[in-house]
Design a protein around this motif. Structure first.
Motif, mmCIF file in Angstrom:
data_model
loop_
_atom_site.group_PDB
_atom_site.id
_atom_site.type_symbol
_atom_site.label_atom_id
_atom_site.label_comp_id
_atom_site.label_asym_id
_atom_site.label_seq_id
_atom_site.Cartn_x
_atom_site.Cartn_y
_atom_site.Cartn_z
ATOM 1 N N ARG A 56 0.849 -1.195 0.000
ATOM 2 C CA ARG A 56 0.000 0.000 0.000
ATOM 3 C C ARG A 56 0.885 1.246 0.000
ATOM 4 O O ARG A 56 1.953 1.252 0.601
ATOM 5 C CB ARG A 56 -0.924 0.013 1.224
ATOM 6 C CG ARG A 56 -2.021 -1.043 1.167
ATOM 7 C CD ARG A 56 -2.897 -0.979 2.404
ATOM 8 N NE ARG A 56 -3.961 -1.983 2.349
ATOM 9 C CZ ARG A 56 -4.799 -2.231 3.353
ATOM 10 N NH1 ARG A 56 -4.708 -1.543 4.473
ATOM 11 N NH2 ARG A 56 -5.735 -3.157 3.230
ATOM 12 N N GLN A 107 0.123 -8.907 8.371
ATOM 13 C CA GLN A 107 -0.385 -7.746 7.653
ATOM 14 C C GLN A 107 -0.886 -8.115 6.260
ATOM 15 O O GLN A 107 -1.907 -7.604 5.800
ATOM 16 C CB GLN A 107 0.709 -6.676 7.570
ATOM 17 C CG GLN A 107 1.040 -6.067 8.926
ATOM 18 C CD GLN A 107 2.018 -4.913 8.825
ATOM 19 O OE1 GLN A 107 2.489 -4.576 7.734
ATOM 20 N NE2 GLN A 107 2.344 -4.301 9.949
ATOM 21 N N SER A 156 -4.203 -9.738 6.675
ATOM 22 C CA SER A 156 -5.187 -8.728 7.044
ATOM 23 C C SER A 156 -5.611 -7.897 5.838
ATOM 24 O O SER A 156 -6.798 -7.588 5.666
ATOM 25 C CB SER A 156 -4.618 -7.815 8.134
ATOM 26 O OG SER A 156 -5.498 -6.760 8.433
ATOM 27 N N ARG A 157 -4.659 -7.540 4.990
ATOM 28 C CA ARG A 157 -4.961 -6.708 3.821
ATOM 29 C C ARG A 157 -5.853 -7.427 2.821
ATOM 30 O O ARG A 157 -6.514 -6.787 2.007
ATOM 31 C CB ARG A 157 -3.660 -6.248 3.158
ATOM 32 C CG ARG A 157 -2.900 -5.237 3.997
ATOM 33 C CD ARG A 157 -1.590 -4.797 3.370
ATOM 34 N NE ARG A 157 -0.954 -3.761 4.193
ATOM 35 C CZ ARG A 157 0.141 -3.087 3.841
ATOM 36 N NH1 ARG A 157 0.734 -3.362 2.692
ATOM 37 N NH2 ARG A 157 0.629 -2.157 4.637
ATOM 38 N N ASN A 198 -4.133 -5.021 16.598
ATOM 39 C CA ASN A 198 -4.278 -3.756 15.871
ATOM 40 C C ASN A 198 -2.947 -3.028 15.769
ATOM 41 O O ASN A 198 -2.611 -2.452 14.723
ATOM 42 C CB ASN A 198 -5.319 -2.867 16.553
ATOM 43 C CG ASN A 198 -6.731 -3.379 16.361
ATOM 44 O OD1 ASN A 198 -7.003 -4.123 15.423
ATOM 45 N ND2 ASN A 198 -7.636 -2.995 17.241
ATOM 46 N N ARG A 199 -2.176 -3.035 16.865
ATOM 47 C CA ARG A 199 -0.886 -2.349 16.832
ATOM 48 C C ARG A 199 0.052 -2.973 15.804
ATOM 49 O O ARG A 199 0.746 -2.282 15.064
ATOM 50 C CB ARG A 199 -0.236 -2.390 18.215
ATOM 51 C CG ARG A 199 -0.888 -1.451 19.229
ATOM 52 C CD ARG A 199 -0.208 -1.555 20.585
ATOM 53 N NE ARG A 199 -0.834 -0.718 21.583
ATOM 54 C CZ ARG A 199 -0.471 -0.689 22.859
ATOM 55 N NH1 ARG A 199 0.527 -1.463 23.278
ATOM 56 N NH2 ARG A 199 -1.095 0.103 23.721
ATOM 57 N N VAL A 218 -0.777 -4.835 13.149
ATOM 58 C CA VAL A 218 -1.294 -4.707 11.784
ATOM 59 C C VAL A 218 -1.158 -3.278 11.272
ATOM 60 O O VAL A 218 -0.877 -3.055 10.090
ATOM 61 C CB VAL A 218 -2.769 -5.175 11.725
ATOM 62 C CG1 VAL A 218 -3.418 -4.761 10.411
ATOM 63 C CG2 VAL A 218 -2.842 -6.692 11.869
ATOM 64 N N GLU A 219 -1.355 -2.302 12.144
ATOM 65 C CA GLU A 219 -1.365 -0.902 11.714
ATOM 66 C C GLU A 219 0.030 -0.276 11.669
ATOM 67 O O GLU A 219 0.186 0.839 11.184
ATOM 68 C CB GLU A 219 -2.271 -0.094 12.646
ATOM 69 C CG GLU A 219 -3.748 -0.469 12.506
ATOM 70 C CD GLU A 219 -4.613 0.089 13.620
ATOM 71 O OE1 GLU A 219 -4.080 0.881 14.436
ATOM 72 O OE2 GLU A 219 -5.808 -0.259 13.677
ATOM 73 N N ASP A 220 1.036 -0.987 12.149
ATOM 74 C CA ASP A 220 2.406 -0.483 12.118
ATOM 75 C C ASP A 220 2.990 -0.738 10.724
ATOM 76 O O ASP A 220 3.694 -1.724 10.498
ATOM 77 C CB ASP A 220 3.243 -1.175 13.199
ATOM 78 C CG ASP A 220 4.689 -0.714 13.215
ATOM 79 O OD1 ASP A 220 4.999 0.311 12.573
ATOM 80 O OD2 ASP A 220 5.516 -1.391 13.863
ATOM 81 N N LYS A 221 2.717 0.171 9.789
ATOM 82 C CA LYS A 221 3.109 -0.036 8.394
ATOM 83 C C LYS A 221 4.622 -0.113 8.216
ATOM 84 O O LYS A 221 5.106 -0.797 7.317
ATOM 85 C CB LYS A 221 2.534 1.090 7.525
ATOM 86 C CG LYS A 221 1.017 1.097 7.444
ATOM 87 C CD LYS A 221 0.539 2.244 6.569
ATOM 88 C CE LYS A 221 -0.986 2.280 6.505
ATOM 89 N NZ LYS A 221 -1.459 3.417 5.681
#
Length: 237
Positions: free
Chosen positions: A31, A98, A101-102, A197-198, A200-203
């Motif tokens: 992404r 990740q 999840s995506r 969440n932490r 997964v959201e840590d790009k």
């Protein structure tokens, strides 16, 4: 010689696992924001079709480096900068989480190493995992099963993953049956969601070990209610 290895098999390589999370559109592995250079985006999208795991790690590497030289001087051959042994090793599990999840996929749990690891040295959990995986296999082979078939079956990763999730759900629901279990169940649900969440959201995947917390001895000693709660949680496994 190794029955567990025969039945559960070995864990597939991370690259293959990432591909199975993205059976159709592998570009979902990466992404970008609008300000990312088109050339770099094209490079990672092209890489994702062959190796979505490497593409996701490349995206994280650029985010950690602030999209500096790497996005303007695209590597032309392997090993890529993000193939550094320790940097990559620490982030493979997070990258797979990740990627799954995506594409709105659930994580795979399978293979001898995963089954033993999930058991945590607890024979009851191991037997529970075996029971549920076996049950899923029987359901899946209901019309194929031969009564006098004496060969030991081999469970594929789909059957094992479903069995693991069913085992997990059973143990999770049973938490509330014990004294103080409703509070522990809420606690586990909260911290599990928080850590997921932490991660997964840590790009940039800058903190791949963000799956726990700690308290100072001082905080522990002055909050007797919290100390007792965590002690009880430990006692109940």
């Amino acid at each position: 010689k190794d029955l567990a290895n025969h039945v559960f098999g070995k864990n597939m390589p991370p690259q293959e696992q990432a591909q199975k999370y993205l059976p159709n559109d592998r570009e979902k592995a990466v992404r970008f924001e609008d300000d990312w250079p088109d050339e770099w985006c094209l490079f990672l999208k092209t890489l994702s079709k062959e190796d979505p795991l490497s593409a996701r790690l490349g995206e994280a590497w650029a985010r950690q480096r602030g999209k500096g030289d790497i996005v303007h001087h695209i590597p032309t051959k392997k090993p890529y900068p993000w193939d550094s042994k320790w940097w990559r090793k620490e982030r493979i599990e997070q990258a797979l989480m990740q990627i799954a999840s995506r594409n709105q996929q659930q994580l795979f749990w399978y293979g001898k190493e995963d089954i033993l690891g999930l058991s945590g040295g607890n024979i009851l959990i191991f037997l529970s995992l075996c029971q549920h995986i076996w049950d899923v296999w029987i359901r899946d082979n209901r019309n194929k099963y031969v009564e006098n078939e004496l060969s030991l079956p081999q469970m594929d990763f789909v059957i094992q993953s479903v069995g693991v999730r069913e085992t997990s759900n059973d143990w999770y629901e049973d938490i509330a049956d014990e004294k103080g279990g409703k509070e522990r169940k809420l606690f586990i649900s909260y911290i599990g969601t928080t850590f997921y969440n932490r991660l997964v959201e840590d790009k940039a995947m800058s903190y791949p070990g963000n799956n726990g917390f700690s308290l100072t001895v001082k905080d522990w000693e002055k909050n007797l209610k919290i100390a007792q709660f965590l002690n009880d949680a430990t006692d109940y496994g």
